[in-house]
Design a protein around this motif. Structure first.
Motif, PDB file in Angstrom:
ATOM      1  N   LEU A 140       0.098   7.877   6.871  1.00 27.20           N
ATOM      2  CA  LEU A 140      -0.808   6.920   8.229  1.00 27.20           C
ATOM      3  C   LEU A 140      -0.250   5.544   7.785  1.00 27.20           C
ATOM      4  O   LEU A 140       0.199   4.917   8.782  1.00 27.20           O
ATOM      5  N   CYS A 141      -0.057   5.325   6.661  1.00 27.97           N
ATOM      6  CA  CYS A 141       0.631   3.662   6.267  1.00 27.97           C
ATOM      7  C   CYS A 141       2.238   4.082   6.587  1.00 27.97           C
ATOM      8  O   CYS A 141       2.604   2.821   7.191  1.00 27.97           O
ATOM      9  N   SER A 142       2.925   5.003   6.494  1.00 32.93           N
ATOM     10  CA  SER A 142       4.308   5.212   7.047  1.00 32.93           C
ATOM     11  C   SER A 142       4.396   5.038   8.542  1.00 32.93           C
ATOM     12  O   SER A 142       5.187   4.177   9.005  1.00 32.93           O
ATOM     13  N   LEU A 143       3.593   5.637   9.077  1.00 30.38           N
ATOM     14  CA  LEU A 143       3.386   5.293  10.645  1.00 30.38           C
ATOM     15  C   LEU A 143       3.090   3.989  11.104  1.00 30.38           C
ATOM     16  O   LEU A 143       3.710   3.550  11.892  1.00 30.38           O
ATOM     17  N   LEU A 144       2.214   3.381  10.679  1.00 34.22           N
ATOM     18  CA  LEU A 144       1.773   2.122  10.878  1.00 34.22           C
ATOM     19  C   LEU A 144       2.842   1.250  10.698  1.00 34.22           C
ATOM     20  O   LEU A 144       3.094   0.127  11.337  1.00 34.22           O
ATOM     21  N   LEU A 145       3.637   1.469   9.687  1.00 32.35           N
ATOM     22  CA  LEU A 145       4.731   0.496   9.333  1.00 32.35           C
ATOM     23  C   LEU A 145       5.886   0.607  10.368  1.00 32.35           C
ATOM     24  O   LEU A 145       6.542  -0.325  10.811  1.00 32.35           O
ATOM     25  N   PHE A 199       0.880  -1.158  -0.149  1.00 28.45           N
ATOM     26  CA  PHE A 199       0.131  -0.195   0.202  1.00 28.45           C
ATOM     27  C   PHE A 199       0.899   1.079   0.085  1.00 28.45           C
ATOM     28  O   PHE A 199       0.667   2.240  -0.800  1.00 28.45           O
ATOM     29  N   LEU A 200       2.042   1.300   0.617  1.00 25.73           N
ATOM     30  CA  LEU A 200       2.785   2.509   0.567  1.00 25.73           C
ATOM     31  C   LEU A 200       3.418   2.591  -0.671  1.00 25.73           C
ATOM     32  O   LEU A 200       3.191   3.910  -1.052  1.00 25.73           O
ATOM     33  N   PHE A 201       3.781   1.898  -1.358  1.00 27.57           N
ATOM     34  CA  PHE A 201       4.414   1.903  -2.625  1.00 27.57           C
ATOM     35  C   PHE A 201       3.256   2.367  -3.718  1.00 27.57           C
ATOM     36  O   PHE A 201       3.560   3.129  -4.359  1.00 27.57           O
ATOM     37  N   PHE A 260       3.231   5.997  -5.580  1.00 27.87           N
ATOM     38  CA  PHE A 260       3.103   6.418  -6.870  1.00 27.87           C
ATOM     39  C   PHE A 260       1.889   7.145  -7.426  1.00 27.87           C
ATOM     40  O   PHE A 260       2.082   8.016  -8.041  1.00 27.87           O
ATOM     41  N   ILE A 261       0.774   7.220  -6.740  1.00 28.40           N
ATOM     42  CA  ILE A 261      -0.290   7.838  -6.820  1.00 28.40           C
ATOM     43  C   ILE A 261       0.015   9.299  -6.459  1.00 28.40           C
ATOM     44  O   ILE A 261      -0.477  10.155  -7.272  1.00 28.40           O
ATOM     45  N   LEU A 262       0.827   9.534  -5.563  1.00 36.06           N
ATOM     46  CA  LEU A 262       1.095  10.831  -4.914  1.00 36.06           C
ATOM     47  C   LEU A 262       1.968  11.367  -6.085  1.00 36.06           C
ATOM     48  O   LEU A 262       1.644  12.662  -6.461  1.00 36.06           O
ATOM     49  N   ILE A 263       2.900  10.878  -6.458  1.00 36.19           N
ATOM     50  CA  ILE A 263       3.662  11.419  -7.678  1.00 36.19           C
ATOM     51  C   ILE A 263       2.905  11.841  -8.779  1.00 36.19           C
ATOM     52  O   ILE A 263       3.194  12.892  -9.418  1.00 36.19           O
ATOM     53  N   VAL A 264       1.991  10.847  -9.208  1.00 34.32           N
ATOM     54  CA  VAL A 264       1.345  11.205 -10.471  1.00 34.32           C
ATOM     55  C   VAL A 264       0.323  12.493 -10.188  1.00 34.32           C
ATOM     56  O   VAL A 264       0.323  13.288 -10.835  1.00 34.32           O
ATOM     57  N   LEU A 265      -0.405  12.371  -8.862  1.00 29.19           N
ATOM     58  CA  LEU A 265      -1.187  13.526  -8.596  1.00 29.19           C
ATOM     59  C   LEU A 265      -0.280  14.976  -8.611  1.00 29.19           C
ATOM     60  O   LEU A 265      -0.904  15.886  -9.112  1.00 29.19           O
TER      61      LEU A 265
END
Length: 74
Positions: free
Chosen positions: A65-70, A8-10, A14-19
């Motif tokens: 959020l995903c980074s913090l959970l990891l 999910f992080l990856f 990727f979606i963030l870079i595209v946006l």
């Protein structure tokens, strides 16, 4: 769980870079950032970023959020 969060992080990255790359340029270059150009963007008068800006905020929140959970499960 850790593998799923990493995937999910990856995906979010990727979606963030595209946006970010798809959004139109709202600044006027270096001159606007130094106060030599239009002052509307410096003082934040243009607050509506549209649906792309809102989607970027949501994906950035999910990425953090995903980074913090990891971090917490390691």
């Amino acid at each position: 769980m850790q593998t799923l969060l990493t995937i999910f992080l990856f995906i979010f990255a990727f979606i963030l870079i595209v946006l970010v790359l798809v959004q139109p340029d709202r600044s006027h270059g270096m001159t606007a950032s130094m106060g030599l150009g239009s002052s509307n963007t410096i003082f934040g008068i243009d607050k509506d970023g549209g649906p792309l800006a809102k989607a970027t905020e949501i994906v950035a929140f999910l990425f953090i959020l995903c980074s913090l959970l990891l971090y917490l499960i390691r």
